[in-house]
Design a protein around this motif. Structure first.
Motif, PDB file in Angstrom:
ATOM      1  N   UNK A  71       0.805  -1.219   0.000  1.00  0.00           N
ATOM      2  CA  UNK A  71       0.000   0.000   0.000  1.00  0.00           C
ATOM      3  C   UNK A  71       0.841   1.274   0.000  1.00  0.00           C
ATOM      4  N   UNK A  72       2.162   1.142   0.039  1.00  0.00           N
ATOM      5  CA  UNK A  72       3.032   2.310   0.117  1.00  0.00           C
ATOM      6  C   UNK A  72       3.692   2.564  -1.236  1.00  0.00           C
ATOM      7  N   UNK A  73       3.827   3.840  -1.605  1.00  0.00           N
ATOM      8  CA  UNK A  73       4.472   4.175  -2.873  1.00  0.00           C
ATOM      9  C   UNK A  73       4.935   5.624  -2.865  1.00  0.00           C
ATOM     10  N   UNK A  74       6.051   5.864  -3.529  1.00  0.00           N
ATOM     11  CA  UNK A  74       6.518   7.219  -3.805  1.00  0.00           C
ATOM     12  C   UNK A  74       6.639   7.321  -5.322  1.00  0.00           C
ATOM     13  N   UNK A  75       5.985   8.322  -5.896  1.00  0.00           N
ATOM     14  CA  UNK A  75       6.051   8.532  -7.340  1.00  0.00           C
ATOM     15  C   UNK A  75       7.094   9.595  -7.636  1.00  0.00           C
ATOM     16  N   UNK A  76       7.918   9.338  -8.643  1.00  0.00           N
ATOM     17  CA  UNK A  76       8.940  10.309  -9.039  1.00  0.00           C
ATOM     18  C   UNK A  76       8.944  10.427 -10.558  1.00  0.00           C
ATOM     19  N   UNK A  77       9.271  11.610 -11.049  1.00  0.00           N
ATOM     20  CA  UNK A  77       9.177  11.875 -12.483  1.00  0.00           C
ATOM     21  C   UNK A  77      10.375  11.352 -13.267  1.00  0.00           C
ATOM     22  N   UNK A  78      11.545  11.257 -12.627  1.00  0.00           N
ATOM     23  CA  UNK A  78      12.762  10.901 -13.369  1.00  0.00           C
ATOM     24  C   UNK A  78      13.457   9.712 -12.724  1.00  0.00           C
ATOM     25  N   UNK A  79      14.135   8.924 -13.580  1.00  0.00           N
ATOM     26  CA  UNK A  79      14.841   7.734 -13.100  1.00  0.00           C
ATOM     27  C   UNK A  79      15.891   8.068 -12.045  1.00  0.00           C
ATOM     28  N   UNK A  80      16.615   9.191 -12.222  1.00  0.00           N
ATOM     29  CA  UNK A  80      17.665   9.495 -11.246  1.00  0.00           C
ATOM     30  C   UNK A  80      17.067   9.810  -9.876  1.00  0.00           C
ATOM     31  N   UNK A  81      15.844  10.374  -9.837  1.00  0.00           N
ATOM     32  CA  UNK A  81      15.168  10.588  -8.564  1.00  0.00           C
ATOM     33  C   UNK A  81      14.764   9.264  -7.941  1.00  0.00           C
ATOM     34  N   UNK A  82      14.286   8.345  -8.778  1.00  0.00           N
ATOM     35  CA  UNK A  82      13.912   7.014  -8.287  1.00  0.00           C
ATOM     36  C   UNK A  82      15.129   6.313  -7.701  1.00  0.00           C
ATOM     37  N   UNK A  83      16.262   6.359  -8.408  1.00  0.00           N
ATOM     38  CA  UNK A  83      17.478   5.698  -7.923  1.00  0.00           C
ATOM     39  C   UNK A  83      17.927   6.285  -6.585  1.00  0.00           C
ATOM     40  N   UNK A  84      17.851   7.616  -6.455  1.00  0.00           N
ATOM     41  CA  UNK A  84      18.266   8.259  -5.201  1.00  0.00           C
ATOM     42  C   UNK A  84      17.358   7.845  -4.052  1.00  0.00           C
ATOM     43  N   UNK A  85      16.051   7.828  -4.299  1.00  0.00           N
ATOM     44  CA  UNK A  85      15.103   7.403  -3.266  1.00  0.00           C
ATOM     45  C   UNK A  85      15.329   5.940  -2.889  1.00  0.00           C
ATOM     46  N   UNK A  86      15.496   5.086  -3.891  1.00  0.00           N
ATOM     47  CA  UNK A  86      15.726   3.665  -3.617  1.00  0.00           C
ATOM     48  C   UNK A  86      16.977   3.452  -2.777  1.00  0.00           C
ATOM     49  N   UNK A  87      18.036   4.171  -3.117  1.00  0.00           N
ATOM     50  CA  UNK A  87      19.297   4.025  -2.387  1.00  0.00           C
ATOM     51  C   UNK A  87      19.107   4.402  -0.919  1.00  0.00           C
ATOM     52  N   UNK A  88      18.404   5.499  -0.664  1.00  0.00           N
ATOM     53  CA  UNK A  88      18.189   5.953   0.715  1.00  0.00           C
ATOM     54  C   UNK A  88      17.324   4.960   1.487  1.00  0.00           C
ATOM     55  N   UNK A  89      16.265   4.467   0.847  1.00  0.00           N
ATOM     56  CA  UNK A  89      15.380   3.506   1.513  1.00  0.00           C
ATOM     57  C   UNK A  89      16.124   2.207   1.789  1.00  0.00           C
ATOM     58  N   UNK A  90      16.921   1.735   0.831  1.00  0.00           N
ATOM     59  CA  UNK A  90      17.705   0.510   1.021  1.00  0.00           C
ATOM     60  C   UNK A  90      18.626   0.613   2.224  1.00  0.00           C
ATOM     61  N   UNK A  91      19.197   1.785   2.410  1.00  0.00           N
ATOM     62  CA  UNK A  91      20.167   1.952   3.494  1.00  0.00           C
ATOM     63  C   UNK A  91      19.512   1.797   4.871  1.00  0.00           C
TER      64      UNK A  91
END
Length: 201
Positions: A71-91
């Motif tokens: 049920x959780x999601x963050x929408x981002x317009x660009x791939x580099x924003x997605x990668x940055x968010x993913x990296x932070x969440x993974x950490x």
């Protein structure tokens, strides 16, 4: 960075409203050319970390709760924003980060000298995983292709259970096949919007 933060049923409400905007179903003011959004359309967050904490609170403890994750999601317009968010969440999730590197190649032998492997590795294409894909057990991934129309369709969310050198074990976390375990191996992908023939495995 200003992003909208929402979670759970609020995510679904925002998606419905965004679709209405995209489909032209929200009235446009004839004098200004602008639309008016409802008051609770979203909350504005100024910092990326605050956005992550709003959408994924206590992710280190909640990442095994598949019903919550779905049920959780963050929408981002660009791939580099997605990668940055993913990296932070993974950490924020315990465990080892596993790196999967794609095998990129030109399919037409006549073009090999024009497109070196390093160039192919650098391509970040819409709907394609990156060359350097970093994953961790407990993360949610999304299928980008229709692999099996009855089970694995584009946008099917999966939770990572086990990461092996050429295979990942996952669990479907939403829909009719909720809870079913699946293994996914390397998949050849061929972009269709490039001026040369290229394969990413």
């Amino acid at each position: 960075m200003r992003c909208d933060a929402c979670g759970g049923s609020a995510t679904n409400m925002v998606m419905v409203q965004l679709l209405a905007v995209g489909n032209g179903k929200v009235p446009v003011d004839a004098t200004t050319g602008l639309i008016t959004l409802i008051n609770d359309f979203c909350r504005f967050i100024d910092l990326q970390l605050a956005l992550i904490e709003n959408v994924f609170p206590n992710i280190s403890e909640n990442n095994q709760n598949y019903a919550w994750l779905s049920q959780q999601a963050i929408l981002a317009a660009k791939n580099n924003n997605v990668h940055a968010l993913n990296f932070t969440i993974q950490s924020k999730i315990t465990g080892d980060l596993v790196t999967y590197k794609s095998v990129d190649s030109i399919t037409n032998p006549d073009d090999v000298v024009n497109y070196p492997t390093e160039f192919l590795n650098s391509l970040e294409l819409p709907g394609f995983p990156p060359h350097n894909l970093q994953l961790k057990v407990g993360l949610v991934i999304m299928i980008l292709r229709n692999l099996n129309p009855s089970r694995l369709c584009n946008s099917t969310p999966l939770a990572l259970k086990r990461l092996m050198p050429n295979l990942i074990e996952t669990t479907i976390i939403n829909g009719k096949y909720l809870g079913e375990n699946l293994c996914i191996n390397r998949i050849p992908m061929f972009p269709t919007d490039l001026p040369f023939d290229f394969k990413r495995l």
